[in-house]
Enzyme design. Sequence first.
Site, short mmCIF file in Angstrom:
data_model
loop_
_atom_site.label_atom_id
_atom_site.label_comp_id
_atom_site.label_asym_id
_atom_site.label_seq_id
_atom_site.Cartn_x
_atom_site.Cartn_y
_atom_site.Cartn_z
N GLY A 1 50.06 -24.69 -22.60
CA GLY A 1 48.89 -25.35 -22.03
C GLY A 1 48.17 -24.58 -20.94
O GLY A 1 47.55 -25.20 -20.08
N ASN B 1 37.68 -25.88 -31.17
CA ASN B 1 38.96 -25.16 -31.16
C ASN B 1 38.75 -23.78 -30.56
O ASN B 1 37.64 -23.23 -30.61
CB ASN B 1 39.49 -25.01 -32.59
CG ASN B 1 40.85 -24.33 -32.62
OD1 ASN B 1 41.72 -24.59 -31.78
ND2 ASN B 1 41.05 -23.44 -33.58
N HIS C 1 40.38 -19.87 -30.84
CA HIS C 1 41.27 -19.04 -31.65
C HIS C 1 41.36 -17.66 -31.01
O HIS C 1 40.34 -17.09 -30.62
CB HIS C 1 40.72 -18.93 -33.08
CG HIS C 1 41.66 -18.23 -33.99
ND1 HIS C 1 42.77 -18.86 -34.54
CD2 HIS C 1 41.72 -16.95 -34.41
CE1 HIS C 1 43.44 -17.99 -35.27
NE2 HIS C 1 42.83 -16.82 -35.20
C1 GAR Z 1 45.88 -19.63 -27.13
O1 GAR Z 1 45.86 -18.23 -27.13
C2 GAR Z 1 45.01 -20.16 -28.26
O2 GAR Z 1 43.91 -19.35 -28.56
C3 GAR Z 1 46.00 -20.14 -29.39
O3 GAR Z 1 47.19 -20.60 -28.84
C4 GAR Z 1 47.26 -20.17 -27.48
C5 GAR Z 1 47.66 -21.36 -26.63
O4 GAR Z 1 47.99 -20.93 -25.33
N1 GAR Z 1 45.56 -20.96 -30.47
C6 GAR Z 1 45.79 -20.66 -31.74
O5 GAR Z 1 46.45 -19.69 -32.08
C7 GAR Z 1 45.18 -21.64 -32.74
N2 GAR Z 1 45.22 -21.10 -34.07
P1 GAR Z 1 48.13 -22.00 -24.15
O6 GAR Z 1 49.07 -23.09 -24.64
O7 GAR Z 1 48.72 -21.20 -23.03
O8 GAR Z 1 46.75 -22.53 -23.86
#
Ligand code: GAR
Length: 189
Positions: A12, A102, A104
Amino acid sequence: MKNIAIFASGGGSNAESIIHYMKGIDDINISLIISNKSKAGVLKRAYNHGIDAHLISRSSFYESKEILETLKEYNIDWIILAGFLWLVPAYLIDAYPERILNIHPALLPKYGGKGMYGMNVHKAVKENNEIVSGMTIHFVNQKYDEGKHVFQATTEINPEDSPEDIAAKVLKLEHKYYPQVIHHLVQSS
Ligand code: GAR
């Protein structure tokens, strides 16, 4: 006042940067955090900020529409996915047309689709010797990572960068731009 629900499955850090940024914005409130993982770090962050958090199960998410009731209870206007790894069901997309965003960690349409999340993305970018990567903010439709693009930002990759280095560079972009883009879209909606 516009109310936002953040959906997250992991640590998060993006949720944190969004919460922090929106504290300075009078007419936008982060009202709810939704997670599908009981151990997700984002739940602790919600607690620390005094934001209500709800855990969803696979069956309630895909076999009922309970979540719509919860979102209604909190008057949610926008849904922000921040590292949320489940496919969003059609009933939710229909209830929030162009109101689900979203992020990515790559320059879509490259390195997207099922299974392409987190470090999987950065490892693939490294394996293909890309010289640039970045992040994409897009509306959510019924297919993984295929909704209309809203914003992209890029970062250079050096040959000596590891997948972890690439991840750190991309995350920095995410933390900087995601809150600003959300602010802009929500305010003009
Ligand atoms: C982020 O880098 C986001 O872009 C990615 O997960 C991470 C979450 O980090 N999302 C994906 O890969 C979606 N396909 P966080 O929990 O530290 O925000």
